[in-house]
Design an enzyme around this catalytic site. Structure first.
Site, PDB file in Angstrom:
ATOM      1  N   SER A  37      -6.274  -2.597   1.726  1.00  0.00           N
ATOM      2  CA  SER A  37      -6.580  -2.012   0.418  1.00  0.00           C
ATOM      3  C   SER A  37      -7.069  -3.048  -0.585  1.00  0.00           C
ATOM      4  O   SER A  37      -6.930  -2.879  -1.789  1.00  0.00           O
ATOM      5  CB  SER A  37      -5.364  -1.272  -0.159  1.00  0.00           C
ATOM      6  OG  SER A  37      -5.182  -0.046   0.505  1.00  0.00           O
ATOM      7  N   GLU A  85       0.815  -1.216   0.000  1.00  0.00           N
ATOM      8  CA  GLU A  85       0.000   0.000   0.000  1.00  0.00           C
ATOM      9  C   GLU A  85       0.850   1.268   0.000  1.00  0.00           C
ATOM     10  O   GLU A  85       0.401   2.340   0.378  1.00  0.00           O
ATOM     11  CB  GLU A  85      -0.938  -0.017   1.208  1.00  0.00           C
ATOM     12  CG  GLU A  85      -1.925  -1.160   1.169  1.00  0.00           C
ATOM     13  CD  GLU A  85      -2.773  -1.242   2.416  1.00  0.00           C
ATOM     14  OE1 GLU A  85      -3.695  -0.434   2.563  1.00  0.00           O
ATOM     15  OE2 GLU A  85      -2.507  -2.121   3.256  1.00  0.00           O
ATOM     16  N   SER A 143     -10.671   8.996  -0.635  1.00  0.00           N
ATOM     17  CA  SER A 143     -10.832   8.217   0.597  1.00  0.00           C
ATOM     18  C   SER A 143     -12.166   8.496   1.284  1.00  0.00           C
ATOM     19  O   SER A 143     -12.768   9.560   1.123  1.00  0.00           O
ATOM     20  CB  SER A 143      -9.684   8.485   1.557  1.00  0.00           C
ATOM     21  OG  SER A 143      -8.475   7.949   1.065  1.00  0.00           O
TER      22      SER A 143
END
Length: 343
Positions: free
Chosen positions: A182, A13, A313
């Site tokens: 993720s 990530e 996000s």
């Protein structure tokens, strides 16, 4: 206040972390903080004396999130000292000279409690939860065990170690790395014939995987700050499920916040998110992921202790729904994090 935003690293990530770090760095700089954006693995090669007073754009060379995972071996080759240590040159000295480190790390060696434990030993203050709760939340198998103890609804599943025999006969199902994030290495398996390939992919990223019941329905996420749930956000990918690409490529997913749920379901999901926060001993902030099936039954998938802070996000969108803009959200995270250190 002097703040180090720590990002990057050598997890899958990495790219997400660097973009999160850039957003946080720019937000705090706009609010007048003395801020440095630092790659935890590559570090800083120069003289660290007076580093917080250097007039420099620390985000100048940060790129965008690619559609695929970063090449970690290539990143390791960039480091001049060729050390395998997670902590690059100058990182400890610079962090020790800050008032707090804003952790923008995601995944292994950032979200699993190891760095938090090291910082505790060194007396370095940092944002987010402590090392114990980080480790509990990062390990999805342990999280599911705690969910069962605290009566938190979660998909039925099993833990499988590499090379271990197992029995699983329910399809479709989900295969994912026990300590990943993720949605890297996550696959939906529709038959036994697809299982081996999915396990091979997951085991390439870790020695333990979770096989769990596939929940067909709507997907949601709920942020919690200081034990209080934020508005719920619904996530609806245009194609497939909420995988790495759909999470971080703009336009891949329709996100609705506040989610269109009736008041009863809204309160129920927010309450479960707060219960997860308590069950995993979380502090400061986190984000819980949920599925809602066709019978309006809620299932908690996992908790994220350092949620993404990128342009797409979820946590920033949830905060904005109640009037908290991104720079204020970053400030609030610092404010709540400092409570950990009050005697």
């Amino acid at each position: 206040m002097k703040v180090v935003v720590l990002a990057g690293g050598i997890s899958t990530e990495r790219d997400v972390s660097l973009v999160s770090g850039t957003m946080i760095y720019k937000a705090l700089k706009s609010k007048g903080y003395k801020v440095i954006l630092l790659d935890v693995f590559l570090g800083y090669e120069g003289n660290t004396d007076g580093i917080f007073d250097i007039d420099k754009d620390w985000a100048e060379n940060i790129g965008d999130i690619k559609e695929s995972n970063p090449d970690i071996e290539q990143i390791k080759g960039i480091r001049k000292d060729k050390s395998e240590s997670l902590l690059g040159p100058g990182v400890i000295d610079i962090c020790r000279n800050s008032d707090i480190v804003f952790l923008a790390l995601h995944g292994e060696n950032g979200e699993d409690g190891k760095l938090q434990a090291a910082f505790d030993l060194l007396g370095i203050k940092y944002t987010g939860t402590d090392y114990i709760s980080s480790a509990l939340a990062m390990d999805k198998a342990i999280s599911k065990e705690l969910f069962a103890i605290y009566n938190i609804p979660t998909p039925a599943g099993i833990r499988v170690k590499k090379g271990e025999e197992f029995e699983w006969n329910t399809y479709p199902c989900v295969v994912k790395v026990s300590c990943g994030g993720s949605s890297v290495g996550v696959t939906i398996v529709h038959s036994r014939s697809e299982m081996d390939a999915s396990l091979s992919e997951a085991f390439s990223l870790g020695n333990e995987v979770i096989i769990e019941q596939y929940i067909k329905g709507r997907e949601f996420s709920v942020g919690v700050i200081d034990h209080k749930a934020l508005p719920i956000i619904e996530i609806a990918p245009l194609v497939g499920f909420y995988d790495y690409k759909n999470k971080y490529q703009a336009g891949s997913t329709i996100e609705t916040c506040p989610a269109e749920l009736n008041p009863e379901l809204t309160k129920q999901m927010q309450k479960i998110a707060e219960d997860v926060f308590t069950a995993l001993r979380l502090k400061t902030y986190a984000r819980m992921d949920f599925m809602l099936n066709e019978n309006n039954e809620i299932f908690c998938l996992e908790a994220n202790t350092l949620p993404g802070m990128t342009p797409t996000s979820l946590l920033p969108q949830e905060a904005k729904a109640i009037g908290i803009e991104f720079p204020e959200l970053c400030e609030k995270i610092i404010e709540v994090s400092l409570k950990k250190y009050q005697k």
